[in-house]
Design an enzyme around this catalytic site. Structure first.
Site, PDB file in Angstrom:
ATOM      1  N   GLU A 111     -79.362  83.350 -86.815  1.00  0.00           N
ATOM      2  CA  GLU A 111     -78.662  82.114 -86.447  1.00  0.00           C
ATOM      3  C   GLU A 111     -77.582  82.379 -85.410  1.00  0.00           C
ATOM      4  OE1 GLU A 111     -76.436  83.573 -90.195  1.00  0.00           O
ATOM      5  OE2 GLU A 111     -78.430  83.717 -89.292  1.00  0.00           O
TER       6      GLU A 111
ATOM      7  N   ASP B 180     -72.270  81.446 -83.791  1.00  0.00           N
ATOM      8  CA  ASP B 180     -72.970  81.525 -85.078  1.00  0.00           C
ATOM      9  C   ASP B 180     -72.951  80.155 -85.745  1.00  0.00           C
ATOM     10  OD1 ASP B 180     -73.993  83.740 -87.126  1.00  0.00           O
ATOM     11  OD2 ASP B 180     -72.862  82.251 -88.269  1.00  0.00           O
TER      12      ASP B 180
ATOM     13  N   ASP C 237     -85.258  75.868 -88.967  1.00  0.00           N
ATOM     14  CA  ASP C 237     -85.760  76.095 -87.606  1.00  0.00           C
ATOM     15  C   ASP C 237     -85.404  74.936 -86.689  1.00  0.00           C
ATOM     16  OD1 ASP C 237     -86.818  78.522 -88.320  1.00  0.00           O
ATOM     17  OD2 ASP C 237     -88.892  77.832 -88.469  1.00  0.00           O
TER      18      ASP C 237
ATOM     19  N   ASN D 102     -80.192  76.645 -94.964  1.00  0.00           N
ATOM     20  CA  ASN D 102     -81.593  77.062 -94.975  1.00  0.00           C
ATOM     21  C   ASN D 102     -82.145  77.070 -96.395  1.00  0.00           C
ATOM     22  OD1 ASN D 102     -83.568  77.662 -93.109  1.00  0.00           O
ATOM     23  ND2 ASN D 102     -83.364  79.869 -93.342  1.00  0.00           N
TER      24      ASN D 102
END
Length: 410
Positions: free
Chosen positions: A313, A271, A288, A279
């Site tokens: 993620e 993770d 991204d 983000n």
């Protein structure tokens, strides 16, 4: 290695098999095959392309079929040589087929269905009409134009394709090869090797006797169609089993891989640390890019591990035939590699396109460290099914995050 695979598999292997078959198969075995092979390919390819919404493939198949039939039905060709009309059809096909493959590669399957069909039919009809008019009413002049010579003899003496056609094939080959290496998409691979097969179809037409030339022509055009059919199937598989953003195999591929491990494996859940905050701060586009960077490092994991995009993620790494103890050094190396990879952020004043004149930088680019937390588990008496092992790896991942992140836990 993955770039070579994207370039040569499966289209290059199919074409190699076709070349070997045509070289060694007796002529009496080839002729009956050609009574059904082209029609099976056109029918099956059309149905598959329609089912998977690949209308561009339908039009490439039609273009190959039109070129094949136009050359076979040219009444001027009698085996003793080609008249001006047939030369126009032949060199016109050599000149126009490559741009068609490039155009359909660029346009793809964007836009409405009606718009795609209108565009495809219009393009094909315009080309067929133009070549037919030139062959019927201006054949001598058109033949002279199509057979203009401007390349060195050593580059052209081995084929009946004239210089304009060779340039057309060469430019298309460079373009499609670049797309294969850049995007690694099955349809680009299919179009590249369909182009090569089309060139082999045309290479000796008009040089060897008509009966043999017609077999070669139809066989290689049909092989080009077969390559495209396989590309459609490959593209469908990629949609189902591969993540579009990261190009890693997806969750469904992981589930299938777990069923094939034979019971001895270690699976890690990975993770990206603080991804939501990252983000929200820098935007989804930057997020991204972070996922793509992490995926690229995961794809290079050592120890025989195979990386998957699990969702969001979160990623997975499967070590088939390995224990947790065997996988741990490779996972810690992976964690350290991602930590050492600096991610450069786009500055707020940096334009998305390169300006015409360079300007002094307003400040040094900002670099941030991206880290991951990893939990790993293996089957045991307490956790035996793949779902249970993944849940155990998830719990280990949770402990890694609670323990301060950027670490591996079992």
């Amino acid at each position: 290695m993955r770039y070579l695979y994207a370039l040569f598999v499966p289209g290059g292997l199919i074409l190699l098999a076709a070349v070997l078959f045509l070289r060694w198969a007796p002529p009496e075995h080839v002729a009956p095959l050609l009574h059904v092979f082209p029609y099976v390919i056109l029918g099956a390819g059309g149905l598959l392309a329609w089912r998977f919404h690949r209308t561009s493939v339908i039009f490439v198949l039609l273009a190959l079929a039109v070129a094949d039939q136009a050359l076979l039905r040219s009444s001027s060709f009698g085996g003793q040589g080609a008249g001006d009309a047939v030369l126009v059809v032949f060199q016109g096909a050599a000149l126009l087929l490559p741009p068609n493959l490039m155009a359909f590669s660029i346009v793809g399957d964007r836009g409405s269905l009606a718009g795609r069909f209108g565009f495809g039919l219009g393009v094909l009809a315009a080309q067929v009409s133009t070549v037919a008019l030139l062959a019927g009413w201006a054949a001598p002049g058109a033949a002279t134009l199509f057979e203009a010579q401007f390349l060195p003899e050593w580059l052209t003496g081995w084929t009946a394709v004239a210089h304009p056609g060779l340039v057309s094939f060469g430019l298309a080959a460079v373009f499609l090869t670049a797309r294969c290496l850049l995007y690694r998409k099955p349809l680009d691979n299919g179009l590249l090797w369909a182009l090569v097969a089309s060139f082999l179809a045309l290479r000796k037409f008009g040089v060897i006797p008509y009966d043999s030339a017609s077999q070669v022509l139809t066989f290689y055009f049909s092989t080009a169609g077969l390559i495209l059919v396989v590309a459609v199937i490959e593209a469908g598989y990629a949609m189902a089993f591969r993540d579009e953003l990261t190009r890693l195999p997806g969750r469904r591929a992981l589930n299938e891989a777990l069923q094939q491990t034979g019971g001895q494996y270690a699976v890690a859940m990975v993770d990206v640390d603080h991804f939501k905050k990252f983000n929200d701060t820098y935007g989804h586009d930057v997020g991204d890019q972070v996922l793509k960077m992490v995926a690229a490092r995961l794809d290079e994991v050592t120890g025989g591990g195979r990386a998957f995009r699990y969702g969001g993620e979160e990623f997975s790494v499967l070590f088939a035939g390995k224990s947790v103890d065997e996988a741990l050094p490779h996972l810690d190396l992976l964690r350290a590699t991602i930590e050492d990879t600096r991610f450069t952020l786009r500055g707020p004043g940096r334009p998305r396109k390169k300006p015409g004149k360079s300007r002094p930088a307003s400040g040094s680019p900002k670099q941030v460290a991206v880290t991951v937390s990893i939990g790993v588990a293996e089957p045991s008496a307490r956790v035996s099914t793949p779902d249970e092992v993944i849940k155990a790896a998830d719990k280990a991942l949770y402990r890694a995050k609670k323990g301060g992140r950027n670490q591996v836990r079992t």
